[in-house]
Design an enzyme around this catalytic site. Sequence first.
Site, short mmCIF file in Angstrom:
data_model
loop_
_atom_site.label_atom_id
_atom_site.label_comp_id
_atom_site.label_asym_id
_atom_site.label_seq_id
_atom_site.Cartn_x
_atom_site.Cartn_y
_atom_site.Cartn_z
N GLU A 1 -12.35 12.21 -4.39
CA GLU A 1 -11.26 11.31 -4.75
C GLU A 1 -9.99 11.64 -3.95
O GLU A 1 -9.36 10.74 -3.39
CB GLU A 1 -10.98 11.39 -6.25
CG GLU A 1 -9.88 10.44 -6.69
CD GLU A 1 -9.83 10.26 -8.20
OE1 GLU A 1 -10.79 9.72 -8.74
OE2 GLU A 1 -8.82 10.65 -8.80
N ARG B 1 14.69 -12.77 9.98
CA ARG B 1 15.91 -12.81 9.17
C ARG B 1 17.14 -12.52 10.03
O ARG B 1 17.22 -11.47 10.68
CB ARG B 1 15.80 -11.77 8.04
CG ARG B 1 17.05 -11.57 7.22
CD ARG B 1 17.26 -12.71 6.27
NE ARG B 1 18.36 -12.46 5.35
CZ ARG B 1 18.88 -13.39 4.57
NH1 ARG B 1 18.40 -14.63 4.60
NH2 ARG B 1 19.86 -13.09 3.75
#
Length: 388
Positions: free
Chosen positions: A251, A277
């Site tokens: 994991e 932007r």
Amino acid sequence: MRAAAPAPIEWVAPEQAEFFDSVLRFARGLPDDAGDLDRSGGFSRQNWDRCGAFGIHGLPAPEQYGGGGADVVTTMLALEALGYGCKDNGLVFSINAHMWTSVIPVWTFGTEEQRRRWLPGLCSGELIGCHTITEPEAGSDAFGMKASGRRSGEGYVLNGRKTFITNAPVADLLLVFARTEETGIGPFGLSVFLVEAGTKGCLVEAPADKMGLRTSPMSDVVLDDCFVPEAAMLGTPGKGGEIFQTSMRWERACIMASQVGVMRRTMEACVAYARHRRQFGKPIAKYESVADKIANMKIAVEASRGLVLRVGWLMDHGHETSMDAAVAKAFVSEANVRTHLDAVQVHGGYGYMTEFEIERALRDAVGGTIYSGTSEIQRRIIARGLGL
Ligand SMILES: Cc1cc2nc3c(=O)[nH]c(=O)nc-3n(C[C@H](O)[C@H](O)[C@H](O)COP(=O)(O)OP(=O)(O)OC[C@H]3O[C@@H](n4cnc5c(N)ncnc54)[C@H](O)[C@@H]3O)c2cc1C
């Protein structure tokens, strides 16, 4: 000198790069309902099933049990592609949890009968798995758990409370960690049981409400005189500590691969936004303080991928990886939080709005510094590895 290759993973084998691309195409084609599910705290069983049918859930397991027989690096690349292409970070987290805490331990420690009973369904995604370790009084100190498994007739009776259990509300199979030897301390005297959902005395509580990864269901599990037959024990009695270490080894090594993909997705969104932007008459990308944030994201993506795949390579070549996995886990999870904080800043007020999905990814990222051992615990492992 050759021109820079467009693919960021040009140094893996061609078939691995092809597989990465095919997982990415698949992940981008998944219906995107993550925004609504995040608000409602829902779970996309349909997308879970699609990922199962594609072959994600069983990737590292042997083909004879319905798995994909992939090596660790290939598995990591697939999970990076999934995290990159699929915007439902909670779903991707649930898939990871299922793989490392159910598929891997049943394959590694199961008897032939247990493997045949559980693995085909776990690999196809028809069955969902979870593991129950954490308790209200035993988190980082997982081996301080109190849940008990008392011998009774032809089996064991389980008692205790488990908390923060990912996938529990939707699970078909629960791997329950319990102390079977009263005198055992720490990792010694623990055993693991394969408990079918719905078994009398195994109560899955209501789903927990949480900050992020809201599309990954989680709940407490109460064991109240839950009887399981001897055949439900996974591995050797009293050796559950080894199963815990094996799940954590996988994991901690692999779960961050998906976060590399998530960071890359966010970085690319920031590049596009900063170019488009305009403020004070020019694109905000032309302001160094904005561009530097995005440059830092690129550093985070590349360094993270290098760390994660290096652990995969070490695992594939049979090396011990606990310290290396701890390094990768701590670095990537923290880089993921920083990347998303910066991404909110790059997007200004729009980054703070749910519509742009950056705030959701930030909330999702925070959990990474807690699950699978907190950042502090990873540093304890690293310090120990350094002989400190
Ligand atoms: C999204 C998510 C999913 C999870 N899924 C699962 C699951 O499926 N199954 C499961 O069993 N558990 C699961 N957990 C639980 C998780 O493993 C624990 O939350 C984690 O191990 C930390 O335990 P704790 O929350 O009790 O915190 P604590 O252990 O109480 O820690 C609190 C703080 O103290 C610090 N601390 C504790 N001990 C030390 C130490 N020795 N040195 C330095 N600092 C220390 C911690 O780092 C932390 O900052 C999940 C948690 C989250 C957030």
